[in-house]
Design an enzyme around this catalytic site. Structure first.
Site, short mmCIF file in Angstrom:
data_model
loop_
_atom_site.label_atom_id
_atom_site.label_comp_id
_atom_site.label_asym_id
_atom_site.label_seq_id
_atom_site.Cartn_x
_atom_site.Cartn_y
_atom_site.Cartn_z
N HIS A 128 -3.56 -5.43 1.49
CA HIS A 128 -2.80 -6.10 2.40
C HIS A 128 -3.06 -7.39 3.25
CE1 HIS A 128 -2.65 -1.54 3.96
NE2 HIS A 128 -3.50 -1.07 3.04
N CYS A 142 0.69 -1.10 -0.01
CA CYS A 142 0.39 -0.25 -0.14
C CYS A 142 0.41 1.27 0.27
CB CYS A 142 -1.68 0.05 0.98
SG CYS A 142 -2.52 0.83 0.97
#
Lengths: 234, 84
Positions: free
Chosen positions: A207, A91
């Site tokens: 994630h 991310c």
């Protein structure tokens, strides 16, 4: 090497917020706690994997990841990568890796103009050669959540073609009966994660550290991280 | 000396923010708007009296940090008048 022999470092910037989740995730899988390394450090002890976690480093000022990419520790991370060391950016960590130039392209604002926080179905792309994918099967689908405002992968057509030709696209968003439409952010060619030319650097938007248990909706992140650790320990 | 850096998205790079603003302007009756692009303006006060040198240094800053040249162009101008 056993998994507990693996040395993993998680880099921490002001504004990182997935550093501890990642630390716990790796500790759960490897049985050894990674070290947390503050961004002001100028050296990185020898590690088998350096992880740049998600968050909002430096408040996303100027551009996401731009200031973190120039933080003192990053020179040591770049040296580690130049020696063939493994680096994983998740991310905001992916945004930071793009800003360092270690990976090509840039992540721009989501096409829908909204922060997206939801599960995505991510497919392992065929033809990669990397410790991050070698323990996974091509075409394997994993449910891993994203949470970002700037995850819309953009690169020149030449760069995109090079990524395809070199087997540098690790993960793509795919359509899924459970999750719905594939692409959460408008990313070019449904790209969710890419690799460096030597396969040792991975940047991805989803994630894995948030998909560690069926109780959290998915354990596919654990599958992915475990495969990576196994490959690095082999 | 004060310098101004104008940073804009390159042609062909999607500007979702500009597009949203354009839509709002059209909704407000400004039908003549065909495209909106949003950029950044950065003011820099720097200790330098030589204009050419100042421009050169600021160009370095743009290449190193201020702009991401994958998607952004930058223009440097000298601010009018002496700033305090």
């Amino acid at each position: 090497m056993s998994l507990s022999g693996l040395r993993v470092a998680v880099i921490v910037f002001p504004g990182s917020n997935c550093d501890r989740d990642m630390m716990v995730a790796i500790e759960q899988l490897a049985g050894r706690r990674p070290s947390l390394v503050w961004h002001k450090e100028t050296t990185l002890d020898p590690v088998d994997l350096a992880i740049i976690p998600g968050g909002f480093s430096y408040g996303d000022y100027l551009r996401c990841g731009a200031l973190a990419a120039r933080a003192p520790i990053m020179e040591a991370v770049l040296d580690h990568a130049a020696r063939g060391g493994a680096v994983m950016g998740i991310c905001n960590g992916f945004q930071i890796l793009l800003e360092t130039g270690l990976l090509p392209g840039v992540l721009v604002e989501n096409a829908g103009l909204k922060y997206v926080c939801r599960d995505t179905s991510v497919e392992v792309v065929e033809g990669t050669a990397s410790p991050f994918t070698e323990g996974l099967s091509p075409g394997q689908r994993m449910i891993i959540p994203v949470a970002h405002n700037e995850g819309n992968y953009f690169a020149s057509d030449d760069d995109l073609q090079r990524l395809e030709d070199n087997g540098q696209i690790a993960f793509r968003y795919t359509e899924s009966d459970i999750i719905g439409p594939a692409n959460p952010n408008g990313a070019a060619r449904n790209i969710a994660g890419i690799l460096s030319t030597n396969g040792r650097v991975l940047g991805m938007m989803p994630h894995p550290e948030r998909a560690m248990s069926p109780a959290l909706g998915s354990a596919d992140g654990a599958t992915m991280l475990n495969a990576t650790l196994q490959a690095l320990a082999a | 000396m004060q310098l101004i850096v104008n940073i804009s998205l390159k042609h062909g790079v999607l500007d979702p923010q500009g597009r949203a603003i354009g839509r709002s302007l059209t909704d407000l009756g400004f039908d003549e708007v065909s495209d909106v692009r949003v950029g950044k303006r950065i003011l820099l006060d720097i200790d330098e009296t030589d204009e050419a040198r100042a421009r050169q240094r600021v160009a370095r800053m743009c290449e190193t940090l201020l702009a991401n040249t994958v998607i952004e162009d930058y223009e440097i101008e000298i601010a009018e008048g002496e700033s305090e």
